[in-house]
Design a protein around this motif. Structure first.
Motif, PDB file in Angstrom:
ATOM      1  N   ASP A  40       0.897  -1.204   0.007  1.00 16.94           N
ATOM      2  CA  ASP A  40      -0.062  -0.007  -0.042  1.00 16.94           C
ATOM      3  C   ASP A  40       0.944   1.108   0.066  1.00 16.94           C
ATOM      4  O   ASP A  40       1.810   1.225   0.745  1.00 16.94           O
ATOM      5  N   ASP A  41       0.524   2.200  -0.845  1.00 13.00           N
ATOM      6  CA  ASP A  41       1.646   3.442  -0.834  1.00 13.00           C
ATOM      7  C   ASP A  41       1.322   4.328   0.287  1.00 13.00           C
ATOM      8  O   ASP A  41       1.880   5.422   0.447  1.00 13.00           O
TER       9      ASP A  41
ATOM     10  N   PHE B 106      -1.466   3.670   6.807  1.00 17.23           N
ATOM     11  CA  PHE B 106      -2.120   2.632   6.422  1.00 17.23           C
ATOM     12  C   PHE B 106      -1.537   1.428   6.947  1.00 17.23           C
ATOM     13  O   PHE B 106      -2.220   0.556   7.539  1.00 17.23           O
ATOM     14  N   ARG B 107      -0.482   1.114   6.477  1.00 20.03           N
ATOM     15  CA  ARG B 107       0.068  -0.132   6.555  1.00 20.03           C
ATOM     16  C   ARG B 107       0.501  -0.293   8.032  1.00 20.03           C
ATOM     17  O   ARG B 107       0.566  -1.260   8.379  1.00 20.03           O
TER      18      ARG B 107
ATOM     19  N   GLU C 121       6.496  -5.252   3.984  1.00 14.56           N
ATOM     20  CA  GLU C 121       5.833  -4.349   3.463  1.00 14.56           C
ATOM     21  C   GLU C 121       6.631  -3.484   2.367  1.00 14.56           C
ATOM     22  O   GLU C 121       7.657  -3.405   2.308  1.00 14.56           O
ATOM     23  N   ALA C 122       5.503  -2.770   1.727  1.00 15.13           N
ATOM     24  CA  ALA C 122       6.043  -2.181   0.381  1.00 15.13           C
ATOM     25  C   ALA C 122       5.033  -0.953   0.331  1.00 15.13           C
ATOM     26  O   ALA C 122       3.986  -1.094   0.290  1.00 15.13           O
ATOM     27  N   GLY C 123       5.773  -0.076  -0.490  1.00 18.19           N
ATOM     28  CA  GLY C 123       4.636   1.182  -0.881  1.00 18.19           C
ATOM     29  C   GLY C 123       4.540   1.608  -2.328  1.00 18.19           C
ATOM     30  O   GLY C 123       4.140   2.502  -2.854  1.00 18.19           O
ATOM     31  N   SER C 124       5.497   0.779  -3.152  1.00 18.85           N
ATOM     32  CA  SER C 124       5.400   0.926  -4.647  1.00 18.85           C
ATOM     33  C   SER C 124       5.425  -0.434  -5.320  1.00 18.85           C
ATOM     34  O   SER C 124       5.868  -1.407  -4.766  1.00 18.85           O
TER      35      SER C 124
ATOM     36  N   LEU D 244      -1.275  -8.839   0.834  1.00 20.78           N
ATOM     37  CA  LEU D 244      -2.492  -8.035   0.783  1.00 20.78           C
ATOM     38  C   LEU D 244      -2.047  -6.800  -0.038  1.00 20.78           C
ATOM     39  O   LEU D 244      -1.264  -6.008   0.117  1.00 20.78           O
ATOM     40  N   LEU D 245      -3.005  -6.341  -1.132  1.00 20.96           N
ATOM     41  CA  LEU D 245      -2.574  -5.825  -2.149  1.00 20.96           C
ATOM     42  C   LEU D 245      -3.599  -4.448  -2.283  1.00 20.96           C
ATOM     43  O   LEU D 245      -4.779  -4.640  -2.622  1.00 20.96           O
ATOM     44  N   ASP D 246      -2.956  -3.257  -2.317  1.00 15.98           N
ATOM     45  CA  ASP D 246      -3.779  -2.082  -2.552  1.00 15.98           C
ATOM     46  C   ASP D 246      -3.965  -2.078  -4.312  1.00 15.98           C
ATOM     47  O   ASP D 246      -3.154  -2.505  -4.925  1.00 15.98           O
ATOM     48  N   VAL D 247      -5.250  -1.542  -4.419  1.00 12.76           N
ATOM     49  CA  VAL D 247      -5.571  -1.481  -6.002  1.00 12.76           C
ATOM     50  C   VAL D 247      -4.987  -0.119  -6.630  1.00 12.76           C
ATOM     51  O   VAL D 247      -4.428  -0.655  -7.692  1.00 12.76           O
ATOM     52  N   HIS D 248      -4.915   0.869  -6.163  1.00 12.62           N
ATOM     53  CA  HIS D 248      -4.567   1.973  -6.773  1.00 12.62           C
ATOM     54  C   HIS D 248      -3.304   2.464  -6.009  1.00 12.62           C
ATOM     55  O   HIS D 248      -3.223   2.924  -4.917  1.00 12.62           O
ATOM     56  N   MET D 249      -2.228   2.623  -6.662  1.00 12.79           N
ATOM     57  CA  MET D 249      -0.884   2.974  -6.703  1.00 12.79           C
ATOM     58  C   MET D 249      -0.312   4.093  -7.736  1.00 12.79           C
ATOM     59  O   MET D 249      -0.700   3.807  -8.804  1.00 12.79           O
ATOM     60  N   PRO D 250       0.541   5.103  -7.257  1.00 15.68           N
ATOM     61  CA  PRO D 250       0.823   6.004  -8.503  1.00 15.68           C
ATOM     62  C   PRO D 250       1.639   5.271  -9.591  1.00 15.68           C
ATOM     63  O   PRO D 250       1.701   5.800 -10.731  1.00 15.68           O
ATOM     64  N   ASP D 251       2.204   4.156  -9.285  1.00 14.41           N
ATOM     65  CA  ASP D 251       3.016   3.505 -10.336  1.00 14.41           C
ATOM     66  C   ASP D 251       2.818   2.406 -11.087  1.00 14.41           C
ATOM     67  O   ASP D 251       3.501   1.412 -11.223  1.00 14.41           O
TER      68      ASP D 251
END
Length: 225
Positions: free
Chosen positions: A18-19, A23-24, A43-46, A63-70
């Motif tokens: 999650d970016d 939240f992480r 964990e990762a943000g990108s 656990l994967l966020d759907v919307h990230m900048p890259d």
């Protein structure tokens, strides 16, 4: 590269993508209340950081966020699953839009839950996808059933025109179709009005439409509203 194998009775090894660092941290704290069920191993943000981290740590569930900048969750799915088909993905997103749910399931995610889920429920969802179940927040399951059913009126599994739009362009389009002004869209998405204008111009160009009213109708036809 092969995914880490689950050990019966051991906590499920989880990787967060999650970016938003805050939240992480919150997810980590919530899952720490269930140490016998899940263990956050990284964990990762990108996208790039996530792909490297998953390859190195070999978690059982991501656990994967759907919307990230890259590139977003879809890009993480594409790159990881090209190398490792054993790791299981569970989307965890603020979005409850049908096209987001369908896109990540098509990409290979095993489930999709929204960020309103409680920590205890999330730990249970992680255990279930790790065991092979498919898990969805209640109202999202219908999107998947519609998308992959053959009954008349069901949403198509793929829409070439819709696939041309980036996740952020879809966010802007959805709010535009709901009647939001540019300034309101900017506030909702934490971007500038100029950026909203740029996204709208891009959507108009890709869809070959002329104005926001045509866009609203186009979005409604594709169940984005």
């Amino acid at each position: 590269m092969t995914g880490g194998a689950a050990v019966e009775g051991a906590p499920v090894r989880v990787y967060l993508v999650d970016d938003h660092a805050l939240f992480r941290s919150g997810v980590r704290a919530e899952l720490a209340a269930a140490p016998d069920e899940v263990e956050v191993v990284g964990e990762a943000g990108s996208v790039g950081e996530a792909v490297a981290g998953i390859a190195h740590l070999r978690p059982e569930v991501v656990l994967l966020d759907v919307h990230m900048p890259d590139g977003g969750g879809a890009e993480v799915l594409r790159r990881v699953r090209a190398q490792d088909t054993a790791v299981v993905f569970l989307a965890l997103s603020v979005s409850d839009a049908a096209e987001d749910v369908i896109a990540v399931i098509r990409g290979g995610a095993r489930g999709y839950v929204t960020k309103t889920i409680s920590g205890r429920e999330l730990a249970g969802a992680i255990r279930r996808v790790s065991a092979g179940d498919a898990v969805f927040s209640p109202r999202l399951a219908g999107f998947v059933l519609d998308a992959f059913s053959d009954r008349p009126g069901s949403a198509p599994v793929g829409d070439p025109e819709l696939d041309l739009l980036t996740p952020r362009e879809r966010d802007v389009l959805r709010l535009l179709a709901r009647g939001y002004a540019y300034k309101e869209i900017a506030g909702e998405l934490f971007i500038s009005v100029k950026t909203v204008e740029t996204h709208v111009s891009s959507v108009l160009r890709k869809t070959q439409l002329s104005n926001r009213y045509e866009l609203s109708r186009w979005a409604s036809d594709r169940r984005l509203v």
